[in-house]
Design a protein around this motif. Structure first.
Motif, PDB file in Angstrom:
ATOM      1  N   GLN A  28       0.825  -1.205   0.000  1.00  0.00           N
ATOM      2  CA  GLN A  28       0.000   0.000   0.000  1.00  0.00           C
ATOM      3  C   GLN A  28       0.861   1.258   0.000  1.00  0.00           C
ATOM      4  OE1 GLN A  28      -2.520  -0.531   3.416  1.00  0.00           O
ATOM      5  NE2 GLN A  28      -4.033  -1.741   2.307  1.00  0.00           N
ATOM      6  N   LYS A  29       1.981   1.210   0.736  1.00  0.00           N
ATOM      7  CA  LYS A  29       2.866   2.367   0.798  1.00  0.00           C
ATOM      8  C   LYS A  29       3.490   2.637  -0.569  1.00  0.00           C
ATOM      9  CE  LYS A  29       6.568   2.149   3.464  1.00  0.00           C
ATOM     10  NZ  LYS A  29       7.424   2.191   4.678  1.00  0.00           N
ATOM     11  N   ILE A  30       3.937   1.583  -1.223  1.00  0.00           N
ATOM     12  CA  ILE A  30       4.521   1.732  -2.555  1.00  0.00           C
ATOM     13  C   ILE A  30       3.494   2.278  -3.532  1.00  0.00           C
ATOM     14  CG2 ILE A  30       5.455   0.434  -4.521  1.00  0.00           C
ATOM     15  CD1 ILE A  30       6.796  -1.406  -2.421  1.00  0.00           C
ATOM     16  N   GLU A  31       2.260   1.762  -3.443  1.00  0.00           N
ATOM     17  CA  GLU A  31       1.190   2.232  -4.327  1.00  0.00           C
ATOM     18  C   GLU A  31       0.924   3.723  -4.100  1.00  0.00           C
ATOM     19  OE1 GLU A  31      -2.222   2.323  -6.930  1.00  0.00           O
ATOM     20  OE2 GLU A  31      -0.493   0.988  -6.780  1.00  0.00           O
ATOM     21  N   LYS A  32       1.018   4.166  -2.846  1.00  0.00           N
ATOM     22  CA  LYS A  32       0.802   5.583  -2.550  1.00  0.00           C
ATOM     23  C   LYS A  32       1.897   6.438  -3.177  1.00  0.00           C
ATOM     24  CE  LYS A  32       1.906   7.168   1.504  1.00  0.00           C
ATOM     25  NZ  LYS A  32       1.929   7.455   2.960  1.00  0.00           N
ATOM     26  N   TYR A  33       3.138   5.977  -3.073  1.00  0.00           N
ATOM     27  CA  TYR A  33       4.245   6.717  -3.654  1.00  0.00           C
ATOM     28  C   TYR A  33       4.232   6.672  -5.176  1.00  0.00           C
ATOM     29  CZ  TYR A  33       6.414   6.392   1.041  1.00  0.00           C
ATOM     30  OH  TYR A  33       6.696   6.464   2.374  1.00  0.00           O
ATOM     31  N   PHE A  34       3.949   5.480  -5.718  1.00  0.00           N
ATOM     32  CA  PHE A  34       4.053   5.250  -7.160  1.00  0.00           C
ATOM     33  C   PHE A  34       2.826   4.465  -7.633  1.00  0.00           C
ATOM     34  CE2 PHE A  34       8.361   5.355  -5.395  1.00  0.00           C
ATOM     35  CZ  PHE A  34       8.911   6.401  -6.123  1.00  0.00           C
ATOM     36  N   PRO A  35       1.741   5.161  -8.000  1.00  0.00           N
ATOM     37  CA  PRO A  35       0.523   4.472  -8.446  1.00  0.00           C
ATOM     38  C   PRO A  35       0.811   3.522  -9.608  1.00  0.00           C
ATOM     39  CG  PRO A  35       0.105   6.812  -8.098  1.00  0.00           C
ATOM     40  CD  PRO A  35       1.580   6.621  -7.968  1.00  0.00           C
ATOM     41  N   LYS A  36       0.218   2.340  -9.571  1.00  0.00           N
ATOM     42  CA  LYS A  36       0.477   1.319 -10.579  1.00  0.00           C
ATOM     43  C   LYS A  36       0.155   1.814 -11.981  1.00  0.00           C
ATOM     44  CE  LYS A  36      -0.104  -2.783  -7.676  1.00  0.00           C
ATOM     45  NZ  LYS A  36      -0.889  -4.035  -7.457  1.00  0.00           N
ATOM     46  N   LYS A  37      -0.885   2.630 -12.092  1.00  0.00           N
ATOM     47  CA  LYS A  37      -1.306   3.094 -13.415  1.00  0.00           C
ATOM     48  C   LYS A  37      -0.245   3.954 -14.095  1.00  0.00           C
ATOM     49  CE  LYS A  37      -3.814   7.087 -11.529  1.00  0.00           C
ATOM     50  NZ  LYS A  37      -2.868   8.100 -12.057  1.00  0.00           N
ATOM     51  N   ASP A  38       0.671   4.529 -13.305  1.00  0.00           N
ATOM     52  CA  ASP A  38       1.741   5.340 -13.892  1.00  0.00           C
ATOM     53  C   ASP A  38       2.848   4.480 -14.501  1.00  0.00           C
ATOM     54  OD1 ASP A  38       0.395   7.586 -13.101  1.00  0.00           O
ATOM     55  OD2 ASP A  38       1.689   8.032 -11.390  1.00  0.00           O
ATOM     56  N   LEU A  39       2.885   3.205 -14.145  1.00  0.00           N
ATOM     57  CA  LEU A  39       3.886   2.240 -14.616  1.00  0.00           C
ATOM     58  C   LEU A  39       5.289   2.600 -14.135  1.00  0.00           C
ATOM     59  CD1 LEU A  39       2.648   1.547 -18.260  1.00  0.00           C
ATOM     60  CD2 LEU A  39       2.151   0.262 -16.175  1.00  0.00           C
ATOM     61  N   THR A  40       5.806   3.714 -14.613  1.00  0.00           N
ATOM     62  CA  THR A  40       7.115   4.194 -14.162  1.00  0.00           C
ATOM     63  C   THR A  40       7.193   5.686 -14.438  1.00  0.00           C
ATOM     64  OG1 THR A  40       9.489   3.696 -14.199  1.00  0.00           O
ATOM     65  CG2 THR A  40       8.399   3.878 -16.332  1.00  0.00           C
ATOM     66  N   ARG A  41       8.098   6.355 -13.758  1.00  0.00           N
ATOM     67  CA  ARG A  41       8.332   7.779 -13.983  1.00  0.00           C
ATOM     68  C   ARG A  41       9.789   7.976 -14.373  1.00  0.00           C
ATOM     69  NH1 ARG A  41       5.434  10.204  -8.505  1.00  0.00           N
ATOM     70  NH2 ARG A  41       3.319   9.438  -8.930  1.00  0.00           N
ATOM     71  N   VAL A  42      10.057   9.081 -15.047  1.00  0.00           N
ATOM     72  CA  VAL A  42      11.409   9.346 -15.537  1.00  0.00           C
ATOM     73  C   VAL A  42      11.830  10.752 -15.125  1.00  0.00           C
ATOM     74  CG1 VAL A  42      12.941   9.306 -17.530  1.00  0.00           C
ATOM     75  CG2 VAL A  42      10.896   7.864 -17.521  1.00  0.00           C
ATOM     76  N   GLY A  43      13.053  10.865 -14.620  1.00  0.00           N
ATOM     77  CA  GLY A  43      13.558  12.154 -14.178  1.00  0.00           C
ATOM     78  C   GLY A  43      15.003  12.368 -14.577  1.00  0.00           C
ATOM     79  N   VAL A  44      15.521  13.547 -14.221  1.00  0.00           N
ATOM     80  CA  VAL A  44      16.880  13.905 -14.606  1.00  0.00           C
ATOM     81  C   VAL A  44      17.492  14.813 -13.543  1.00  0.00           C
ATOM     82  CG1 VAL A  44      16.088  15.883 -15.988  1.00  0.00           C
ATOM     83  CG2 VAL A  44      18.327  14.844 -16.462  1.00  0.00           C
TER      84      VAL A  44
END
Length: 699
Positions: A28-44
């Motif tokens: 649940q904590k991971i889902e809160k930080y990174f919703p599954k629907k986003d799949l992954t995020r990309v940064g720089v």
């Protein structure tokens, strides 16, 4: 059932219930930080302090325009954050965060403990690491202050606290990175010396216990007081191996607790929506990775092309070793249930032994490979190529003019667009394919064993991580999902459990492995497993004797060969070469002999054996082959015997499944034609996958 038995059963039930609650809470904590629907995020990464403030708006606007969703600040900025002792300046950082938010960029806030300012090290020079020869590091590099310096640990928390007070309740901050690429300090300073003695006192309680554990009757090594113990000299010939191993353990714990102290400091002020992690180099001969209990998850750094790997084929050095990202994925993910990649190579680098250009397409492929393993985000170092400093010539997402995208920058943008398309295809109800789960494989990893073996290899031909890779690459060629599991893991989740070179063992672990097999698991052990107890002592018994019942064989002795004269193993009527370690086995009558040594004075002696144990099997591969072909063939036979469905992907082709998608990447120098079921819908690429290309399909 007797009352005592009822209480015992209830304790087990409550313990299992607690584990389930813990697992669900973590998910649940991971889902809160990174919703599954986003799949992954990309940064720089972006370093505002490196550039004219008048360019910040332009740069951050362009970062957002390229599709990046977050950026990364303050990693090496202690001198700018605290220009004088106790005097803090956050105005410039406030402005950078404000501009990032203007373009909908979230921020990872970093502590700057990897780069203390010059006023700190000049006023308090004892914070600097002292080498084994007595010389000290100095200002001008990074990671030059010791995690074992009492003053440094205390003072750095003041800076971390000021950062946390300022940004811990800031919704624009998505999470925190503590330190940067933390490493093991073998510091010989006064504080490190005392902390090491205190650590030994806490571990052993009395000096007699330490003397016994270290075998100090040998070479008149007896201590009568902990105050007599100095940090061992690792470069000194003949230094006590057990003291060296304890020093590694201590130093790794210093690293882990330093990160934990930062995390606890941040948590006093941070909201529950902000996560905390660190950024590790994927070293597997240390134990601090995964040891920090206060981090929400672990991240790794990965650079693929720097002269360190020849890859596959004459131009493979432009693509890198296909196992590097794969193994990091499978090593970091199980430590806390998820992982991110904080630095992924954006192009040509400057610090390697040779710094070639990556093959076009490689960077996009690496991004997909990171994603395939389950990563929730990928970040890259860095947006703008540096114009000065140690990392001149290191590529960024844009070049030295600050605006023109590099080839790697364009590949990052392409991946971001492709992930955007994939988000529209996401199905929350998707599950992993049954045939994929049936070949799920665990590889048991214990940092103590790796460190212990590497201190006493017995032959220069032995490579501990190379030994692991022979089994790992075989399992990945089967298309198996692999987890590197720890001693505390529930092994029953894995149809196959591989235990490579688990040299130091105790009866508790022998019993756990025995129970795993008896309950239906397929256990694979390799040479060197169980030859010592947890103290690193040979058993006061015959070679490996506590292991005999488990492996179904006695072990008479072992051999080590010269590199110019390799030995031969015969398995399934084929011959395989070996050099570095070979156990000579004397199996029980009910144990099957799968492979034998040939062409030496012990020709015909069993080398590979297997037997049934309860509902499962135990296979023992008593040698380390020259190139891993034997290990792969033995595993193939085992999986097929147990009706575990496997693939036979060529070297360099990696296939994974996640979130309803299949992903295949090709590091080899040949086109690979992927077989897909008729129901599969190709979303990206074609079934003919070229070198450094990607295929993504919905299954």
């Amino acid at each position: 059932m007797k009352q005592k038995e009822k209480k015992h059963v209830l304790r087990i039930i409550f313990a299992l219930f607690g584990i389930l609650i813990s697992i669900n809470s973590a998910a649940q904590k991971i889902e809160k930080y990174f919703p599954k629907k986003d799949l992954t995020r990309v940064g720089v990464y972006y370093y505002p302090e490196h550039w004219d403030p008048n360019q910040w708006d332009r740069d951050l606007k362009n970062i957002a325009a390229m599709g990046f969703e977050f950026t990364h600040f303050a990693e090496f900025a202690w001198a700018q954050l605290e220009p004088q002792e106790g005097v803090y300046d956050f105005k410039w950082l406030d402005k950078a965060i404000e501009i990032a938010a203007k373009y909908n960029l979230k921020v990872i806030m970093c502590t700057s403990t990897a780069t203390p300012p010059v006023w700190l090290v000049r006023k308090y020079p004892d914070v600097l690491e002292t080498y084994e020869d007595g010389t000290k590091t100095d200002h001008g590099s990074r990671q030059h202050a010791s995690f074992s310096s009492n003053y440094y640990r205390t003072y750095s928390m003041k800076m971390v606290e000021q950062l946390a007070k300022r940004y811990g309740n800031d919704k624009r901050i998505m999470g925190w990175q503590v330190d940067n690429e933390p490493s093991r300090f073998l510091d010989y300073g006064a504080d490190a010396q005392q902390r090491y003695r205190d650590w030994l006192k806490e571990k052993y309680k009395n000096i007699d216990t330490l003397n016994e554990a270290w075998g100090n009757n040998f070479w008149s090594g007896i201590y009568t007081s902990f105050d007599q113990i100095n940090i061992p000299l690792h470069k000194e010939w003949g230094m006590n191996l057990h003291s060296q191993l304890d020093h590694f353990r201590f130093a790794d714990q210093e690293t882990a607790t330093f990160l934990d102290e930062q995390a606890l400091t941040i948590r006093k002020f941070a909201t529950k929506d902000q996560w905390i992690t660190s950024n590790y180099i994927p070293n597997y001969n240390v134990s601090y990775v995964g040891m920090s209990k206060e981090l929400d998850f672990d991240c790794y750094t990965r650079y693929m092309v720097y002269g360190g790997s020849l890859g596959i084929g004459p131009k493979g050095y432009r693509v890198g070793d296909y196992s590097n990202i794969a193994m990091a994925n499978d090593f970091f993910r199980p430590t806390k249930g998820m992982y991110g990649v904080m630095e992924l190579q954006p192009g040509q680098v400057n610090w390697g032994s040779i710094n070639p250009q990556p093959l076009p397409g490689s960077i996009r492929m690496w991004l997909w490979h990171v994603f395939a393993g389950g990563s929730k985000f990928t970040c890259t170092y860095r947006y703008r190529a540096p114009l000065y400093g140690y990392e001149q010539f290191h590529y960024g997402i844009v070049g030295t003019d600050g605006v023109t995208p590099t080839p790697g920058g364009m590949e990052f943008s392409q991946f971001i667009k492709e992930i955007g398309m994939l988000r529209t295809k996401y199905d929350a109800k998707a599950t992993l394919p049954d045939y994929y789960l049936k070949r799920k494989t665990g590889i048991l990893f214990n940092g103590d064993n790796v460190m212990g073996i590497d201190l006493n290899k017995q032959t220069k031909e032995w490579n501990t991580i190379g030994h692991f890779l022979k089994y790992y690459k075989a399992a990945k060629s089967f298309g198996a999902p692999v987890d590197f599991v720890r001693d505390t893991t529930n092994f029953s989740n894995y149809p196959v459990l591989i235990v490579p070179a688990y040299q130091m063992i105790d009866q508790k672990m022998i019993d756990k492995l025995t129970l795993y097999a008896k309950n239906g698991g397929n256990l694979v052990l390799s040479c060197r497993s169980g030859i010592q107890n947890r103290k690193g002592h040979l058993w006061e018994a015959k070679f490996y004797e506590p292991m005999w019942n488990l492996i179904g064989s006695k072990v008479d002795s072992y051999d080590l060969l010269m590199p110019h004269s390799p030995g031969i193993i015969k398995f399934n009527d084929k011959e395989y070469e070996w050099i570095s370690w070979g156990d000579l086995l004397k199996p029980n009558k009910e144990t099957e002999i799968w492979g034998t040594y040939e062409g030496d004075f012990y020709s015909g002696t069993p080398a590979v054996i297997s037997h049934k144990l309860g509902k499962g099997t135990v296979t023992y591969i008593g040698l380390d082959s020259k190139n891993g072909d034997l290990e792969k063939q033995v595993l193939t036979k085992l999986y097929q015997q147990q009706n575990i469905p496997i693939e036979n992907y060529p070297e360099g082709v990696m296939v994974e499944y996640r979130d309803g998608f299949g992903i295949a990447v090709n590091y080899s120098d040949k086109v690979f034609n992927m077989d897909l079921p008729k129901s599969a819908k190709i979303l990206i690429g074609t079934q003919s996958i070229k070198t450094a290309d990607v295929l993504v399909w919905k299954y």
